[in-house]
Design an enzyme around this catalytic site. Sequence first.
Site, PDB file in Angstrom:
ATOM      1  N   LEU A   1       0.857  -1.194   0.000  1.00  0.00           N
ATOM      2  CA  LEU A   1       0.000   0.000   0.000  1.00  0.00           C
ATOM      3  C   LEU A   1       0.884   1.231   0.000  1.00  0.00           C
ATOM      4  CD1 LEU A   1      -2.752   1.486   0.353  1.00  0.00           C
ATOM      5  CD2 LEU A   1      -2.471   1.171   2.830  1.00  0.00           C
TER       6      LEU A   1
ATOM      7  N   ILE B   1       4.580  -1.020   3.155  1.00  0.00           N
ATOM      8  CA  ILE B   1       4.188   0.347   2.836  1.00  0.00           C
ATOM      9  C   ILE B   1       5.129   0.853   1.746  1.00  0.00           C
ATOM     10  CG2 ILE B   1       3.790   2.676   3.710  1.00  0.00           C
ATOM     11  CD1 ILE B   1       1.931   0.480   4.929  1.00  0.00           C
ATOM     12  N   LYS B   2       4.546   1.381   0.682  1.00  0.00           N
ATOM     13  CA  LYS B   2       5.354   1.854  -0.440  1.00  0.00           C
ATOM     14  C   LYS B   2       5.772   3.307  -0.229  1.00  0.00           C
ATOM     15  CE  LYS B   2       4.361   0.390  -4.747  1.00  0.00           C
ATOM     16  NZ  LYS B   2       3.546   0.063  -5.953  1.00  0.00           N
ATOM     17  N   ILE B   3       7.064   3.533  -0.340  1.00  0.00           N
ATOM     18  CA  ILE B   3       7.634   4.878  -0.255  1.00  0.00           C
ATOM     19  C   ILE B   3       8.450   5.116  -1.524  1.00  0.00           C
ATOM     20  CG2 ILE B   3       9.312   6.347   0.957  1.00  0.00           C
ATOM     21  CD1 ILE B   3       8.548   5.019   3.558  1.00  0.00           C
TER      22      ILE B   3
END
Length: 366
Positions: free
Chosen positions: A110, A141-143
């Site tokens: 996400l 978690i996508k960064i």
Amino acid sequence: MATNNVKQIHSFGQSIWLDFIDREIMASGKLKKLIDEDGVRGVTSNPAIFEKAITSSSDYDNDIVELSKTTDDNEQLFFGLATKDIQQAADLFEGVYNEEVKGSDGYVSLEVSPFLALDTEGTAKQAEDLWKKVNRKNVMIKIPGTQPGLAAIRQSIAKGININVTLLFGLERYEAVTEAYISGLEDHLAAGHNIEHISSVASFFLSRIDVIVDPLLEAKGEKDMVGEVAIASAKKAYEIYKRVFSGARWEKLAAKGAKPQRLLWASTGSKNPAFKDTKYVEALIGPDTVDTVPLETIDAFRDHGIAANTLEGGLDQATATLAKLKDLGIDLDAITQQLEDEGIEKFNKPFEKLLNAIEDQKSKVN
């Protein structure tokens, strides 16, 4: 019965993740079928994928109505919708997460708001908020791997959060991402925590590189190099991966249970109709990597893809390709920076469209 072509990729040590999510694919049982029959081992999402899912279906309308009773903030409302999908997908992949080496696969990704791509503190804060909200071990978690994103990646890993670093195009930036990951692990360990549960991937975008470079090569009469630069870059990235995740510094972390940050090939659908539709998948199959592919590419590979250990072949040729690019006066560093800037914009626009669609849906029921 013939071996499934997609499933066969896993025998070479590569995991196939699906670059798509919506409620229909889960409710219909299709995602479960992809796990069982094709050996799909994870899911990635992004703002464009969610925009398409939410605006092209009525599946989200009731939740929009309910969530709008608790918040006027459309971004917060979106993450409420997305969290529900991500949790459901993560639960479907729990069996994959728990098999073999626990935590080696079974992840669902996400992304933080694309509006935060150049905001270190905002990214780090939202990554932590989303991690707590989703509350699943097998979520990443996508960064974005922007310059400001590097510190946010390190901070998030230091908090024990699984991170999918997205929007990577250049080799120098990729190496900086590996440094952020390793430093984050060292920070977490120094704070007295275990690190064996932390997992991360670095998502290297491929076909978009060729979309920019190929016309420049054709203009210079170098037709033999068309469609080769992205693959050459990926092979060189894997060379960096093997160097970084070995040696004394890494071995110290590995002894404490640390997992290498796997390279993930993204943007692997062929954008040039002259190329074979499975070109990028076939060229980069190799151990300890991930390939995230859209549904149509999975269907194509199942039908006529060829699974073989290709990633480490032709490394000298890859080196020569990038060297020749330089000799031709094509600045790959400038191109990868351009792609990063455009990539941010490509996620901002659908996100804005998504928030507007949520606003429209709210107004229909108020």
